[in-house]
Design a protein around this motif. Structure first.
Motif, mmCIF file in Angstrom:
data_model
loop_
_atom_site.group_PDB
_atom_site.id
_atom_site.type_symbol
_atom_site.label_atom_id
_atom_site.label_comp_id
_atom_site.label_asym_id
_atom_site.label_seq_id
_atom_site.Cartn_x
_atom_site.Cartn_y
_atom_site.Cartn_z
ATOM 1 N N LEU A 89 10.036 0.305 8.588
ATOM 2 C CA LEU A 89 9.050 0.385 7.564
ATOM 3 C C LEU A 89 8.414 1.812 7.253
ATOM 4 N N GLU A 90 7.992 2.302 8.202
ATOM 5 C CA GLU A 90 7.241 3.584 7.982
ATOM 6 C C GLU A 90 8.293 4.729 7.753
ATOM 7 N N GLN A 91 9.569 4.783 8.098
ATOM 8 C CA GLN A 91 10.356 5.811 7.878
ATOM 9 C C GLN A 91 10.891 5.726 6.524
ATOM 10 N N LYS A 111 3.540 33.657 9.808
ATOM 11 C CA LYS A 111 3.054 32.565 10.678
ATOM 12 C C LYS A 111 1.495 32.814 10.510
ATOM 13 N N GLY A 112 1.049 31.724 9.987
ATOM 14 C CA GLY A 112 -0.631 31.486 9.835
ATOM 15 C C GLY A 112 -1.169 31.923 8.446
ATOM 16 N N LYS A 113 -0.114 32.477 7.811
ATOM 17 C CA LYS A 113 -0.235 32.603 6.344
ATOM 18 C C LYS A 113 0.068 31.571 5.400
ATOM 19 N N VAL A 114 -0.380 31.488 4.125
ATOM 20 C CA VAL A 114 -0.296 30.474 3.238
ATOM 21 C C VAL A 114 0.783 31.047 2.216
ATOM 22 N N VAL A 115 1.936 30.390 1.882
ATOM 23 C CA VAL A 115 2.804 30.738 1.153
ATOM 24 C C VAL A 115 3.049 29.736 0.167
ATOM 25 N N LYS A 116 3.353 30.362 -1.216
ATOM 26 C CA LYS A 116 3.374 29.595 -2.473
ATOM 27 C C LYS A 116 4.831 29.461 -2.813
ATOM 28 N N GLY A 117 4.990 28.241 -3.289
ATOM 29 C CA GLY A 117 6.504 27.772 -4.077
ATOM 30 C C GLY A 117 6.591 26.495 -4.296
ATOM 31 N N THR A 118 7.923 26.015 -4.698
ATOM 32 C CA THR A 118 8.323 24.790 -5.125
ATOM 33 C C THR A 118 9.132 23.927 -4.146
ATOM 34 N N LEU A 119 8.564 22.759 -3.967
ATOM 35 C CA LEU A 119 9.481 21.938 -3.004
ATOM 36 C C LEU A 119 10.742 21.349 -3.643
ATOM 37 N N TRP A 120 11.752 22.174 -3.009
ATOM 38 C CA TRP A 120 13.112 22.262 -3.948
ATOM 39 C C TRP A 120 14.070 21.305 -3.401
ATOM 40 N N LYS A 121 14.232 21.016 -2.099
ATOM 41 C CA LYS A 121 15.463 19.955 -1.727
ATOM 42 C C LYS A 121 15.157 19.575 -0.317
ATOM 43 N N MET A 122 15.599 18.521 0.128
ATOM 44 C CA MET A 122 15.508 17.943 1.365
ATOM 45 C C MET A 122 16.410 18.714 2.483
ATOM 46 N N LEU A 123 15.746 19.502 3.431
ATOM 47 C CA LEU A 123 16.677 20.108 4.556
ATOM 48 C C LEU A 123 16.915 19.043 5.592
ATOM 49 N N THR A 124 16.053 18.046 5.745
ATOM 50 C CA THR A 124 16.178 16.946 6.912
ATOM 51 C C THR A 124 15.302 15.832 5.979
ATOM 52 N N ASP A 125 15.309 14.350 6.625
ATOM 53 C CA ASP A 125 14.586 13.545 6.170
ATOM 54 C C ASP A 125 13.209 13.825 6.228
ATOM 55 N N GLU A 126 12.638 14.919 7.182
ATOM 56 C CA GLU A 126 11.342 15.102 7.564
ATOM 57 C C GLU A 126 10.928 16.466 6.891
ATOM 58 N N LEU A 149 0.808 -1.235 -0.079
ATOM 59 C CA LEU A 149 -0.049 -0.037 0.088
ATOM 60 C C LEU A 149 0.971 1.183 -0.023
ATOM 61 N N GLN A 150 2.153 1.089 0.557
ATOM 62 C CA GLN A 150 2.891 2.267 0.648
ATOM 63 C C GLN A 150 2.261 3.632 1.171
ATOM 64 N N PHE A 151 1.927 3.553 2.357
ATOM 65 C CA PHE A 151 1.599 4.846 3.154
ATOM 66 C C PHE A 151 2.234 5.760 3.196
ATOM 67 N N TYR A 152 2.005 7.256 3.534
ATOM 68 C CA TYR A 152 2.932 8.195 3.700
ATOM 69 C C TYR A 152 3.393 8.279 5.263
ATOM 70 N N GLU A 153 2.475 7.936 6.191
ATOM 71 C CA GLU A 153 2.837 7.875 7.446
ATOM 72 C C GLU A 153 1.899 7.022 8.133
ATOM 73 N N MET A 154 2.586 6.165 8.911
ATOM 74 C CA MET A 154 1.700 4.862 9.941
ATOM 75 C C MET A 154 2.108 5.215 11.445
#
Length: 439
Positions: A366-368, A418-433, A326-331
């Motif tokens: 497996l979840e990670q 904070k509390g605002k919606v910001v648009k952009g491109t998901l560019w690179k991993m800062l950390t695994d999360e 099933l390949q979940f995003y999070e478990m």
């Protein structure tokens, strides 16, 4: 002015109700203070989902009385429903308030202060015999950047491991106009995301009279019509609610967050049957497929219980292979915990704690893997992120938030977003999360 401190244990519904009780106290002139020494009233909104939750509830009640022996300690909520008579004998507890009585908190306290003892009126009802929805509401959602709104209470499922139908009662739904009015108020305060929550959200509306019958999908459509709301996120859903119509209709609503928490508990049909879950792994898989055909790369998350009574090594392996498929995003992985008063507590073949820990560790690994893979699959995509809090990594400051899929993303620190919606491109991993958002 009396000082009151509140502490919440348990689920998102409990959190909502704790905030509602806090606002009732504020309206009555109480000063809300941190849960520390010095309060005149301590209110613990308890949880009873496991024996461990019971113990934590007792510990917090005793901690409160120890901090100020002269204070009024109030036990509220699910543990009260499960152990009300026992709590009435507990010297650390001055007042007990069950579910469906939390709206009366202020008057119960006033009676107590007037008489210096608990009033004679019953503050714990037989929750299994009420059809009334307790109309708690909030005028502002605490410190959150999204507005959690409770729309439903109770559960009719009676899973063999679960005490909730006994502590929360049967399904009771909030009137749609009241839900919409509350979300309109919160939207007017600047909140752009509403999260619909309940004890068994998928059952919303089933208790309404036939001539007034509307379901969860109808409620979502009404919330979608509120102009200031930009996002609608759903709490935990039962797999059987995911039909072609349900998935297709949601996909046509642009404000819907494609983040679906479908409770699974086990990937083995034999285990699901012992749990008294009302679906098969084939039906669950079909629900996931419908969501993935209706939405582009949606986030599907789930709950898993390992070590349920009678779970053999082969059954666990069946679950593990099913999860891979099933390949979940999070478990969210839980080791089965005995809950007195449930059928599962008396089942034979209870699993040793060491085996539960081993199986839990295996599924968490497996979840990670699955979670990182899902995040990486969104790299390069354009998105919107609701900014929520400060975040620091490698000595650099960021503001972090979530995409509609509930992926964590960060931008360089900036005041006022904070509390605002910001648009952009998901560019690179800062950390695994966390992914860096390029604006």
């Amino acid at each position: 002015m009396r000082k009151a401190a509140l502490h919440n244990l348990g689920c998102k519904v409990n959190s909502y109700e704790t905030e509602a009780m806090q606002q009732l106290l504020e309206s009555a002139g109480y000063e809300i203070v941190p849960f520390a020494e010095g309060a005149d009233v301590y209110i613990i909104n308890t949880c009873s989902v496991t024996n461990i939750a019971d113990r934590k509830s007792r510990q917090m009640l005793h901690r409160a009385k120890k901090m100020n022996p002269g204070a009024v300690v109030v036990a509220a909520g699910c543990y009260v429903q499960a152990a009300g008579e026992e709590l009435k004998k507990d010297e650390a507890v001055d007042l007990v308030i069950g579910n469906n009585k939390k709206t009366e908190l202020v008057s119960i306290l006033e009676d107590y202060f007037a008489q210096n003892k608990a009033a004679e009126e019953e503050t714990v009802i037989d929750i299994s015999h009420t059809t009334e929805y307790e109309n708690l509401s909030i005028s502002r959602p605490g410190d959150h950047t999204r507005a959690f709104v409770k729309v439903q209470d109770g559960c009719n499922q009676f899973c063999s491991y679960c005490i909730i139908p006994f502590t929360r009662g049967r399904v009771r739904s909030r009137k749609p106009q009241e839900v919409v009015e509350e979300i309109r108020r919160l939207a007017a305060l600047g909140y752009e995301e509403a999260v619909l929550t309940g004890i068994h959200l998928s059952s919303y509306g089933m208790d309404f009279p036939e001539q007034e019958r509307i379901g969860l999908l109808d409620l979502i459509i009404k919330v979608h019509e509120i102009p200031q709301i930009r996002r609608i996120r759903l709490g935990s859903l039962e797999p059987r609610i995911i039909t072609e119509e349900f998935a297709g209709t949601l996909a046509g609503l642009e404000k819907i967050c494609p983040h679906f928490h479908l409770s699974l508990q086990s990937g083995c049909d034999a285990t699901l049957k012992r749990m008294n879950r009302k679906y098969t792994t084939k039906e669950y898989l079909k629900g996931c497929e419908l969501l993935r055909s209706a939405f582009k790369n949606p986030a599907i998350t789930t709950d898993i219980i390992v070590g349920f009574p009678g779970e053999t090594k082969e059954e666990f392996e069946t679950t593990r292979e099913y999860l891979k498929k099933l390949q979940f995003y999070e478990m969210h992985v839980f080791k089965y915990s005995v809950r007195n008063g449930t059928r599962a507590a008396d089942m034979p073949d209870q699993i040793p704690e060491s085996v539960k820990a081993e199986r839990s560790s295996e599924l968490l690994s497996l979840e990670q893997e699955m979670s990182l893979s899902y995040r990486k699959s969104h790299l390069g995509s354009q998105t919107e992120v609701l900014m929520e809090e400060e975040y620091e990594t490698d000595g650099k400051r960021y503001i972090i938030g979530h995409t509609k899929e509930y992926i964590k993303a960060a931008v360089p620190f900036e005041e006022g977003i904070k509390g605002k919606v910001v648009k952009g491109t998901l560019w690179k991993m800062l950390t695994d999360e966390v992914i860096f958002l390029k604006c």
